[in-house]
Write a protein that holds these residues in place. Structure first.
Motif, PDB file in Angstrom:
ATOM      1  N   HIS A   1       2.376 -26.049 -22.423  1.00 11.82           N
ATOM      2  CA  HIS A   1       2.929 -24.259 -22.081  1.00 11.82           C
ATOM      3  C   HIS A   1       2.864 -23.630 -24.537  1.00 11.82           C
TER       4      HIS A   1
ATOM      5  N   TYR B   1      12.977 -22.799 -23.360  1.00 13.58           N
ATOM      6  CA  TYR B   1      12.074 -23.046 -22.248  1.00 13.58           C
ATOM      7  C   TYR B   1      11.869 -24.463 -21.764  1.00 13.58           C
TER       8      TYR B   1
ATOM      9  N   GLN C   1      12.077 -25.736 -18.012  1.00 12.75           N
ATOM     10  CA  GLN C   1      11.248 -26.607 -17.614  1.00 12.75           C
ATOM     11  C   GLN C   1      11.247 -27.402 -17.038  1.00 12.75           C
TER      12      GLN C   1
END
Length: 210
Positions: free
Chosen positions: A24, A65, A69
């Motif tokens: 990511h 993030y 996630q």
């Protein structure tokens, strides 16, 4: 042998395929960096986007993030932030740059940083860089080495991975040499120039090229 659910049961545990790492990648720049990393011929890049944020804002975004996630130490996914120093003379710039790196590391976020600019990584494909230079110098150097006008337009950005691929092993060696040199000097991050850790992300991605 017994049967469970209509299937022959041997008493052996089923073998599951080992989970592969998903990357990511959150980039400061909106074109150059994300386009370059998305050019790697692998399927492990789950997210790669440029946000046009400051380094500290980008790190804060990466922390959120990760939480959204569900990425933790127990998962194999890796979150990376990609940003550079790009010195512009602002009084707090070095402090913000240093703090951004430390905050990312303390939150288990990997950093692909460059001082002064991401283009240092590109130039290292052609030559060693030992002197402190600014963004314009790197851009002009790439124009000379590539024999085409280098800028941040999407057209040339889409070609950079292929244009540089042959010399990538040399760039990794040169970037590692800079990394080791400054690692011994115990300097603040903003004082490490020229310096990059982009090669560490590149090496990780290369592990998944078939």
């Amino acid at each position: 042998m017994s049967r469970r659910g209509g299937r022959r049961y041997t008493g052996k545990k089923s073998v599951t395929r080992e989970q592969q790492v998903a990357f990511h990648i959150l980039c400061e720049g909106q074109n150059t960096e994300p386009i370059y990393f998305r050019s790697f011929p692998i399927s492990n890049i789950a997210h790669c986007k440029g946000y046009g944020r400051t380094s500290i804002a980008l790190v804060n975004m990466a922390i959120r993030y990760k939480r959204e996630q569900g990425i933790t130490k127990r998962t194999k996914d890796e979150v990376w932030v990609v940003f550079d120093y790009d010195y512009n003379g602002e009084p707090k710039q070095s402090q913000d740059y240093n703090n951004s790196i430390e905050k990312a590391i303390s939150n288990n976020i990997n950093v692909a940083i460059s001082n002064d600019s991401f283009e240092l990584w590109y130039v290292l494909h052609f030559e060693n860089c030992n002197a402190q230079e600014g963004r314009n110098w790197y851009n002009n150097r790439l124009t000379l080495k590539l024999n085409i006008k280098y800028d941040k337009e999407r057209t040339i950005a889409k070609e950079m991975y292929e244009l540089l691929l042959e010399n990538q092993p040399l760039a990794i060696q040169r970037a590692q040499a800079l990394y080791e040199r400054y690692d011994l000097e115990n300097k603040a991050h903003a004082e490490k120039n020229p310096y990059t850790t982009v090669h560490q992300l590149v090496q990780k991605l290369n592990e998944y090229i078939k």
